[in-house]
Design an enzyme around this catalytic site. Structure first.
Site, PDB file in Angstrom:
ATOM      1  CB  ALA A  13      -0.924   0.065   1.108  1.00  0.00           C
ATOM      2  N   GLY A  14       2.035   1.357  -0.901  1.00  0.00           N
ATOM      3  CA  GLY A  14       2.592   2.324  -1.181  1.00  0.00           C
ATOM      4  C   GLY A  14       1.893   2.980  -2.163  1.00  0.00           C
ATOM      5  N   GLY A  15       2.619   4.142  -3.086  1.00  0.00           N
ATOM      6  CA  GLY A  15       2.104   4.740  -4.302  1.00  0.00           C
ATOM      7  C   GLY A  15       1.541   3.896  -5.309  1.00  0.00           C
ATOM      8  CB  ALA A  16       2.781   0.993  -7.191  1.00  0.00           C
ATOM      9  N   GLY A  17       0.702   0.427  -5.066  1.00  0.00           N
ATOM     10  CA  GLY A  17      -0.456  -0.198  -4.632  1.00  0.00           C
ATOM     11  C   GLY A  17      -1.830   0.491  -4.402  1.00  0.00           C
ATOM     12  CG  PHE A 116      14.621  16.674 -10.557  1.00  0.00           C
ATOM     13  CD1 PHE A 116      13.932  17.540  -9.654  1.00  0.00           C
ATOM     14  CD2 PHE A 116      15.080  15.262  -9.950  1.00  0.00           C
ATOM     15  CE1 PHE A 116      13.863  17.049  -8.136  1.00  0.00           C
ATOM     16  CE2 PHE A 116      14.925  14.883  -8.571  1.00  0.00           C
ATOM     17  CZ  PHE A 116      14.357  15.939  -7.603  1.00  0.00           C
ATOM     18  CG  ASP A 225       9.023  -8.228   2.120  1.00  0.00           C
ATOM     19  OD1 ASP A 225       9.917  -8.674   2.625  1.00  0.00           O
ATOM     20  OD2 ASP A 225       8.376  -7.270   3.032  1.00  0.00           O
ATOM     21  CD  GLN A 244      18.969   6.410  -9.106  1.00  0.00           C
ATOM     22  OE1 GLN A 244      17.777   6.649  -8.264  1.00  0.00           O
ATOM     23  NE2 GLN A 244      19.222   6.563 -10.202  1.00  0.00           N
ATOM     24  CG  HIS A 246      19.869  10.020  -4.284  1.00  0.00           C
ATOM     25  ND1 HIS A 246      20.431  11.227  -3.825  1.00  0.00           N
ATOM     26  CD2 HIS A 246      18.756  10.509  -4.660  1.00  0.00           C
ATOM     27  CE1 HIS A 246      19.538  12.260  -4.214  1.00  0.00           C
ATOM     28  NE2 HIS A 246      18.784  11.737  -4.800  1.00  0.00           N
ATOM     29  CG  LEU A 256      16.496  11.295  -0.603  1.00  0.00           C
ATOM     30  CD1 LEU A 256      17.970  10.870  -1.491  1.00  0.00           C
ATOM     31  CD2 LEU A 256      15.324  10.740  -1.071  1.00  0.00           C
ATOM     32  CD  GLU A 259      18.254  14.346  -9.322  1.00  0.00           C
ATOM     33  OE1 GLU A 259      18.728  13.127  -8.826  1.00  0.00           O
ATOM     34  OE2 GLU A 259      18.238  14.693 -10.415  1.00  0.00           O
ATOM     35  NE  ARG A 290      18.256  10.964  -8.301  1.00  0.00           N
ATOM     36  CZ  ARG A 290      17.060  10.306  -7.802  1.00  0.00           C
ATOM     37  NH1 ARG A 290      16.529   9.251  -7.771  1.00  0.00           N
ATOM     38  NH2 ARG A 290      16.156  11.516  -7.192  1.00  0.00           N
ATOM     39  CG  HIS A 357      17.467   6.440  -3.950  1.00  0.00           C
ATOM     40  ND1 HIS A 357      16.887   7.089  -2.582  1.00  0.00           N
ATOM     41  CD2 HIS A 357      17.057   7.126  -4.966  1.00  0.00           C
ATOM     42  CE1 HIS A 357      15.822   7.743  -3.067  1.00  0.00           C
ATOM     43  NE2 HIS A 357      15.976   7.860  -4.424  1.00  0.00           N
ATOM     44  NE  ARG A 398      14.026   5.728  -9.377  1.00  0.00           N
ATOM     45  CZ  ARG A 398      14.084   6.671  -8.836  1.00  0.00           C
ATOM     46  NH1 ARG A 398      13.716   8.136  -9.415  1.00  0.00           N
ATOM     47  NH2 ARG A 398      14.525   6.906  -7.415  1.00  0.00           N
ATOM     48  CB  SER A 403      10.796   6.191  -8.562  1.00  0.00           C
ATOM     49  OG  SER A 403      10.947   7.418  -7.675  1.00  0.00           O
ATOM     50  CG  LEU A 404       7.566  10.320  -6.479  1.00  0.00           C
ATOM     51  CD1 LEU A 404       7.603  11.544  -6.047  1.00  0.00           C
ATOM     52  CD2 LEU A 404       6.865   9.499  -5.597  1.00  0.00           C
TER      53      LEU A 404
END
Lengths: 590, 264
Positions: A13-17, A116, A225, A244, A246, A256, A259, A290, A357, A398, A403-404
């Site tokens: 349940a992070g961003g993608a989930g 960026f 996991d 990667q 960073h 972190l 950047e 990076r 990273h 990347r 990634s976001l």
């Protein structure tokens, strides 16, 4: 043991989930199983922004973004996937804004954008303002906004459910044997009970594996996991040699520092006060990708120009920026420097060094987020998105902010695809004793009567990975790492778990996580040993050049006990062609 | 808000003289501490108790580092939540020497290390085990204030416009990480678990003052309830506890003002 039945189960349940859940939850009966409370996910630690060619502040277009992504990934990017991502980036940002994300604004009230690393106008001519951001807490805002919208849509969460197995069955279809998804098995941390979730579709969105390294920006819980579960069930892992580092982790801690600090004008200096990136990337200097910046920093230290008492870091200099500008654009990271190092960034440079990273590799998928079981075939009903997956939009390195973007674009695609598949597919019967594999695994760990400590083995694993598989690699260091990992795996058989309870047995959890870290470290090292060239985040000092003739291909690592003759026994390394559309590989200069 | 012109104006120098102090001091200090942990292991013991651990720590180590050292090297059963370890995920809120803090943000050297450092679960939520509490009542209150943007008008083809000033109006309350340090520091919440608590009000504030949101009145109605903002006694515990520096009490006052001025 309890059995649940859902059309779609999303793991993580992070961003993608959560982005997947918002789509899937509106189309099919969906459950999200997550090791952590959703808002604890490490998406929340992302800082700098999310690139999309909105062209709100200067000319830009998604084709330039595509090119930058491909070049940034040193041409190992699947170009069809990069094109999808750059094109859909625009709607991904607008979707988030409509969901309520509080982006920083231009004077006209539009979403503001900033520079960026590696993002340029017109194929590398100059840096471009492409990153949409909310101060230096863009990931926090994305995570909160997605969670808010999950609440809005009544997404069903199973919090602190640790998924430990992927259930698949072989079915005969038209005379051919097909693997299909049947569900997952989860361990409920609160009670210590096992739960089986039968599902037509399963989406893996479990994030990365940064805890194989010691110096890392990753959360303690990022133990790979999903990758480990898939790998143990025979699914290959793609491009695992590409990790990667960073450039700007707080020295000694790895925390972190975005950047965005350099995007807003910050620069790197060595002990002599020299802006050394002028030597390594004369055109875009501190805003080079990076991998290049991290290697340059490590090289400065190696050649004796590091700062500090041990000359083991370089300095991020923001002192020429106005304090109000720093406060408005970089409030969190400057607070990290104050809190953790006691450094005041207004008037002192901040000690920094590369920190592990992001895992560019992972579970191979196509652009519909369907998981591949071989180069040609997918596993119906199984999807992956975000850092756990390898689409591959990041290739060998990347770009910052991508990634976001990845979690939003491919999280959405995975959620839609999983729900649509579940509307036509039938449930697959669960295998007999579906929980037996997980129960055996947990019993083995819990019942181990040894004296070895999980914490000690993990520390040694992370130390050998930092020493031997970090920014600079050679055949010798990699072989040393394999030997160390194998010795640690052997010791892992004799661990002790002191907590004997069922309720919130996090001692047991950490032991299981360590088993996965050991497996993944071994895969990363094996793939790094196999790739006798330097490309993106993977730098072999014994093979310092990119070798397109022999290595312009993805690596695919399979768990294979029969591969006894392999360089790293038990891991069979195969390859997969890179998808090209319109960009021919060129030398990567900045 | 500063404009974008700044970073074009001054190209930084290629080389500068660095002061010697940047080199730092040579020694990393170490110190011995006693970590006094509130234990609760209901599978084995009915009552909670204190457990002391002596550990040697270094330099800028944090309370979380000490807890890890105990768990990894001394007693694996000591249980607590944590994830990011730098103050952005909100997992490790706990009572440290009687104050609600994130364990990953409190440096040991900033505490009095000559006395035991006490670590307890946050108050007002049911303790599950050691430092782990049941967060569900906390998230229940959060959900009740409808923590999501509501706007019934047809969405524009691109983004909704919002001025920098309008964006700034609710900036402070967007920083919330839902760690519960504020709510579980509130004396009203300790005695009345039905009270929404500061975190839910902070998250309501984040939407009430967002120019893009249409549902402010609905949220104000929810918070005008007897378990709503009027329970706040302005003790400022929440503001002190917030690891993100949110002016929590101020946000609650602004919500109170909004109820009075819009609805009376």
């Amino acid at each position: 043991m309890q059995v649940h039945k859902y059309d779609v189960v999303i793991v993580g349940a992070g961003g993608a989930g959560m982005r997947a859940a918002i789509e899937s939850g509106q189309r099919a009966r969906t459950a999200v199983l997550t090791k952590l409370y959703p808002t604890r996910s490490h998406t929340g630690a992302a800082q700098g922004g999310m690139c999309a060619a909105l062209a709100n502040v200067e000319e830009d277009n998604w084709e330039w973004h595509t090119f930058d992504t491909i070049k940034g990934g040193d041409y190992l990017v699947d170009q069809d996937a990069a094109e999808v991502m750059a094109k859909e980036a625009i709607d991904a940002v607008l979707d988030l804004e409509k969901m309520g994300l509080p982006f920083n604004r231009t004077p006209e009230g539009r979403i503001d954008q900033r520079r960026f690393g590696g993002h340029t106008r017109d194929h590398g001519k100059a840096p471009v303002r492409r990153s949409c951001y909310a101060a230096d807490r863009t990931g926090h805002m994305i995570l909160q906004t997605l969670y808010q919208n999950c609440v809005k849509h009544n997404v069903e969460f199973y919090n602190e459910f640790y998924v430990l197995d992927l259930l698949m069955v072989d079915e005969e279809v038209d005379g051919e044997l097909n693997r299909r998804v049947a569900g997952v098995v989860a361990y409920d941390l609160a009670s210590g009970e096992l739960h089986v979730f039968q599902a037509k579709s399963v989406v893996f969105a479990t994030g990365g594996s940064g805890k194989v390294f010691k110096t890392t920006s990753n959360a303690h819980t990022l133990t790979g996991d999903g990758m480990g579960i898939a790998y143990r069930r025979g699914i290959p892992l793609e491009d695992m040699e590409f990790f990667q580092f960073h450039p700007t982790g707080l020295a000694g801690l790895g925390i972190l520092l975005s950047e965005a600090a350099r995007g807003e004008g910050g620069i790197l200096r060595n002990a002599d006060g020299e802006r050394f990136m002028e030597r390594y990337a004369p055109t875009i200097k501190d805003l080079a990708p990076r991998d290049i910046v991290a290697r340059s920093m490590a090289n400065e230290v190696r050649e004796g120009r590091g700062a500090g008492p041990n000359k083991d870091y370089v300095l991020l200099d923001l002192t020429h920026l106005e304090p109000e500008h720093i406060d408005a654009k970089l409030p969190d990271i400057t607070e990290f420097a104050r809190t953790y190092l006691g450094v005041e960034p207004y008037n002192e440079p901040v000690p920094v060094f590369p920190t592990a990273h992001y895992n560019m590799g992972g579970i191979p998928t196509n652009i519909s987020a369907e998981v591949l079981q071989t180069n040609e075939s997918t596993i119906p009903g199984l999807y992956a998105a975000g850092e756990v997956a390898c689409v591959s939009v990041h290739g060998s390195n990347r770009l910052g902010t991508n990634s976001l973007l990845d979690i939003n674009v491919f999280g959405k695609r995975a959620g839609i695809a999983a729900a649509e598949y579940s509307q036509t597919a039938e449930f697959v019967d669960l295998p007999e004793d579906p929980e037996s594999y997980t129960a055996t695994l947990l019993d083995a760990v819990r019942g181990s009567e040894g004296t070895e400590r999980v914490g000690a083995i993990r520390k040694e694993l992370q130390e050998t990975m930092d020493t031997n598989v970090q920014v600079f690699r050679t055949a010798d260091t990699l072989k040393k790492a394999v030997g160390d990992i194998d010795a640690l795996k052997e010791r892992y058989m004799r661990i002790t778990v002191q907590d004997k309870g069922k309720r919130y047995n996090l001692d047991l959890l950490e032991a299981v996580e360590l088993g996965i870290l050991l497996d993944l470290a071994r895969v990363t090292t094996a793939a790094a040993l196999h790739r006798k060239e330097s490309r993106g985040g993977h730098y072999r000092e014994d093979f310092p050049d990119r070798d397109d003739e022999n290595f312009m291909e993805h690596s695919m690592a399979y768990l294979d006990p029969a591969a006894t003759e392999a360089d790293v026994p038990g891991i069979r390394l195969a390859t997969k062609p890179v998808e090209f559309t319109r960009y021919k590989p060129m030398e990567r200069k900045y | 808000m500063p404009t974008e012109t700044k970073d074009e104006s001054a190209e930084p120098a290629s080389k500068v003289e660095l002061p010697d102090s940047v080199a730092g001091s040579g020694e990393i200090p170490s110190f011995d501490i006693t970590l006094r942990v509130r234990r609760y292991l209901p599978e084995f013991y009915d009552e909670a108790y204190w457990d002391d651990f002596q550990v040697t720590m270094y330099g800028t180590d944090r309370v979380l580092d000490a807890l890890h050292k105990v768990k990894w090297e001394m007693d694996g059963s000591v249980s607590f939540r944590r994830s990011c370890a730098h103050g952005v995920c909100g997992s490790d809120a706990m009572r440290i020497n009687g104050h609600n803090r994130l364990a990953c943000k409190v440096l040991l050297k900033d505490l009095n290390t000559s006395k035991p450092i006490t670590v307890e679960p946050i108050k007002g939520l049911p303790v599950e085990k050691d430092l782990i509490v049941d967060m569900e009542p906390f998230f229940q209150s959060y959900r009740e204030i409808m923590p999501f943007l509501m706007n019934e008008s047809a969405p524009p083809s691109k983004e909704r416009l919002q001025s920098a000033e309008e964006r700034e109006r609710f900036d402070d309350t967007t920083k919330c990480i839902l760690c519960a340090a504020c709510t579980s520091s509130c004396p009203v919440f300790w005695t009345d678990g039905q009270y929404f608590g500061p975190a839910a009000i902070v998250n309501a504030h984040r939407f009430i003052f967002d120019s893009r949101d249409d549902a402010g009145d609905m949220r104000l109605e929810v918070l005008n309830d007897k378990e709503g903002v009027w329970r706040c006694r302005t003790t400022f515990n929440c503001t002190d506890a917030c690891p993100r520096g949110i002016q929590v009490t101020k946000a609650i006052s602004e919500v109170k003002q909004a109820i009075l001025s819009r609805k009376v």
